[in-house]
Design a protein around this motif. Structure first.
Motif: not given
Lengths: 340, 296
Positions: B32, B34, B220, B223-224, B226-227, B230, B272, B275-276, B279-280
């Motif tokens: 992973i 980061i 950022g 990090f996006i 990485i999201g 997923i 954002w 993306m949230l 994810l949920i």
């Protein structure tokens, strides 16, 4: 024998420190700056005189509060990088609470602000903690997203509804004097937030030797075993993250009520992020973490000083902090080699 | 309006897709990363400097990838061969490299200036199709590179021997090793590919889309990405869709934000929030590589 063990213990950090000095000197020479001059300026700016020591302590307070309150969650392997967002909301809630009265005695206002800030910081942490505990949603990502959202929300409030009178940048009106944090060290800006650091460190030292601390360590080492021992994973994750959030909220409050006495968009910079690194560098031990926070605070203060004194941009400090974390990761490489 | 929205979607998706593809192969192999943001930043800065100096976007892209691989070697040395904590090394790179590029940029390292926009390359005939013509058959060199790499990576991961080795290294390294898979070399190769792709994505951002560099250029996006991996469930196709979705949300913010009577900050929340929400909504379906983040 003991001398040898001691030497081995200090060999790693000594090598890391040596490499750090060599690498950053090389970097400075590359852009045509005298490394010795930078070193001098860093030392002068961070601990050179009483006022500069005060400035270093001032920066250490929020970093240490964030770092210390992150310890329990890091012990169980939760990487909550949400401190910047939690600080922003904590500062916002504390600011709003201060609007209730401008003539109440300071101790009343400060008590209300503590509660407001802790709740403000805990709410986003609770949200991400539930996501992690219930649906295994990666907390690094969820806290990062929440950071961005809260930063934008604060920027929106400060650019519009909460913008200060006659202010042309996004910041609020000044805080009423009865909500200011009292100064602790005469002649400096170091405020009573420092007492919070001692309180947190003391509490965590106690926690280490308590049953709860043992459970946290057990959980961190082996989640499966601790589940059989009746420790609820959900509860552990939620409570440690909420604690970290409340701590970050308090850090946001001390930054707002102790330093600038007003709310601004970048209230959490660069403290929120640095706190996590201080917690990791300090090896999750309260004393170590406090010392690591002091080190990073000195670097941050030195960095601010660099720009004025030597004309070197403060971004240098991030490079140094990055090298320190890398060095710390490298030490575990040495350990890993010994294990094999 | 649609034309503009599509153009912005493509432009914003390309860097995201490149960086996400890099993270995909690294995570598939069990590492992973980061520090993705750092690799991206290295590419963004190196690509930009080379572009300003030489004016050659291809040279800039190659230089960026070399820089990205150089950063990835830190991960290889520490995490893959040294057994250091992947998250810790990742955080170190996340702080170190963007700090370094911002420092060098602020100190006036190399020449500065706005680089020219890259020429658009049309796919003959098909680019005249309505709607999809502008979306899929028109773009600059970085766009076409992203498409080519996407197809290549999909084939390698799905059909090739190397793809199988990568998946086994990320899924069950001990069993794979007992069957003769060289785990560390496979992981090292995957991380280096990740570095190259992430840096290319960074260059796609500065050289391909912005024409300039700033200390917050990558903002950022690492990090996006990485999201996005997923959200895309560790599959090439899923990642492309997720990158397109986030790119679209970003484009809506950019294009419609100025026209609607909504404060900029509220509009900026859109990518954002998307993306949230993803994810949920997708949480239960997640199937990450089993040995992700474990040292071997």
């Amino acid at each position: 024998m003991r001398v040898q063990a001691l030497a081995r213990e200090f060999l790693g950090p000594a090598i890391v420190l040596g490499l750090l000095v060599v690498l950053s000197s090389a970097l400075l020479l590359m852009v045509g700056v005298e490394p010795l001059e930078v070193g001098q300026a860093l030392a002068e700016g961070s601990v050179g005189n009483r006022q500069n020591i005060g400035e270093t302590l001032l920066r250490m307070i929020p970093v240490a509060i964030v770092a210390l309150s992150l310890i329990p969650s890091l012990m169980i392997g939760v990487f909550n990088i949400g401190a910047p967002g939690q600080m922003s909301l904590g500062a916002l809630c504390a600011y709003l609470s201060s609007l209730m009265s401008t003539n109440a005695p300071p101790w009343v206002m400060l008590s209300i602000a503590v509660i407001a800030a802790a709740i403000g910081g805990a709410i986003p942490a609770l949200f991400c903690a539930i996501l992690r505990a219930r649906w295994q949603i990666n907390e690094i990502l969820s806290t990062l997203i929440v950071n961005a959202l809260l930063r934008l929300f604060l920027d929106f409030l400060l650019s519009g509804p909460m913008r200060g009178f006659l202010s042309n940048i996004p910041q609020s009106d000044a805080l009423a004097a009865n909500s200011w944090l009292p100064i602790l060290m005469e002649g400096t800006r170091a405020h009573v937030g420092l007492l919070l650091v001692f309180l947190f460190a003391g509490g965590l030292l106690y926690l280490r030797s308590s049953m709860l601390g043992y459970r946290l360590r057990l959980f961190g080492a082996s989640p499966g075993l601790s589940r059989r021992a009746g420790v609820s994973q959900t509860k552990m994750v939620i409570w440690t993250m909420v604690l970290a959030g409340a701590g970050a909220g308090l850090a946001g409050w001390v930054q707002m009520a102790g330093v600038d006495h007003r709310l601004y968009t970048t209230v959490a910079d660069p403290v929120g992020q640095t706190g996590l690194f201080a917690a990791l560098l300090g090896g999750l031990h309260p004393v170590g973490v406090a010392l690591a926070s002091l080190l990073f605070a000195a670097l941050l203060r030195g960095g601010d000083f660099l720009q004025i004194g030597v004309g070197v941009s403060p971004e240098l400090i991030n490079t140094i902090i990055g090298l320190i974390i890398l060095g710390m990761a490298g030490r575990s490489v040495l350990k890993f080699r010994r294990d094999v | 309006m649609w034309e503009g929205l599509i153009e912005a979607t493509v432009r914003l998706t390309v860097p995201l897709l490149l960086v996400s593809m890099g993270e995909l192969i690294s995570e598939k192999a069990g590492v992973i990363n980061i520090g993705l943001e750092g690799m991206m930043s290295a590419g963004a800065f190196t690509g930009y400097i080379v572009m300003v100096t030489t004016g050659n976007p291809y040279l800039a892209a190659v230089a960026a990838m070399v820089a990205g691989v150089a950063v990835s070697l830190i991960v290889v040395a520490f995490s893959v061969y040294g057994g250091a904590d992947q998250i810790l090394v990742g955080f170190a790179i996340y702080v170190l490299v963007p700090g370094l590029t911002a420092f060098l940029y602020a100190q006036g390292f190399g020449e500065n200036g706005i680089t020219p926009l890259l020429p658009m390359i049309d796919f003959p005939i098909l680019n005249d199709l309505p709607f999809v013509g502008a979306l899929m058959f028109r773009g600059n060199a970085f766009y076409w590179a992203a498409i080519a790499i996407f197809v290549l990576q999909w084939m390698v991961l799905q059909k090739s021997r190397f793809g199988l080795l990568v998946t086994s290294a990320g899924h069950n390294p001990s069993v794979a090793a007992s069957l003769g898979v060289p785990i560390r070399p496979v992981r090292a190769a995957s991380v280096m590919i990740c570095g190259a792709l992430a840096a290319l994505g960074g260059a796609a951002l500065t050289v391909g889309a912005l024409g300039s560099f700033s200390s917050v250029a990558t903002g950022g996006r690492g990090f996006i990405a990485i999201g996005i991996v997923i959200l895309g469930r560790w599959r090439s196709g899923g990642i492309a869709l997720a990158a397109l979705l986030i790119g679209f949300a970003d484009a809506v913010r950019l294009r419609l934000g100025s026209q609607l009577d909504v404060p900029v900050q509220i509009m900026a929340m859109l990518p954002w929030l998307v993306m949230l929400a993803m994810l949920i909504l997708g949480a239960r379906l997640t199937t990450s590589p089993a040995a992700l983040g474990r040292r071997y």
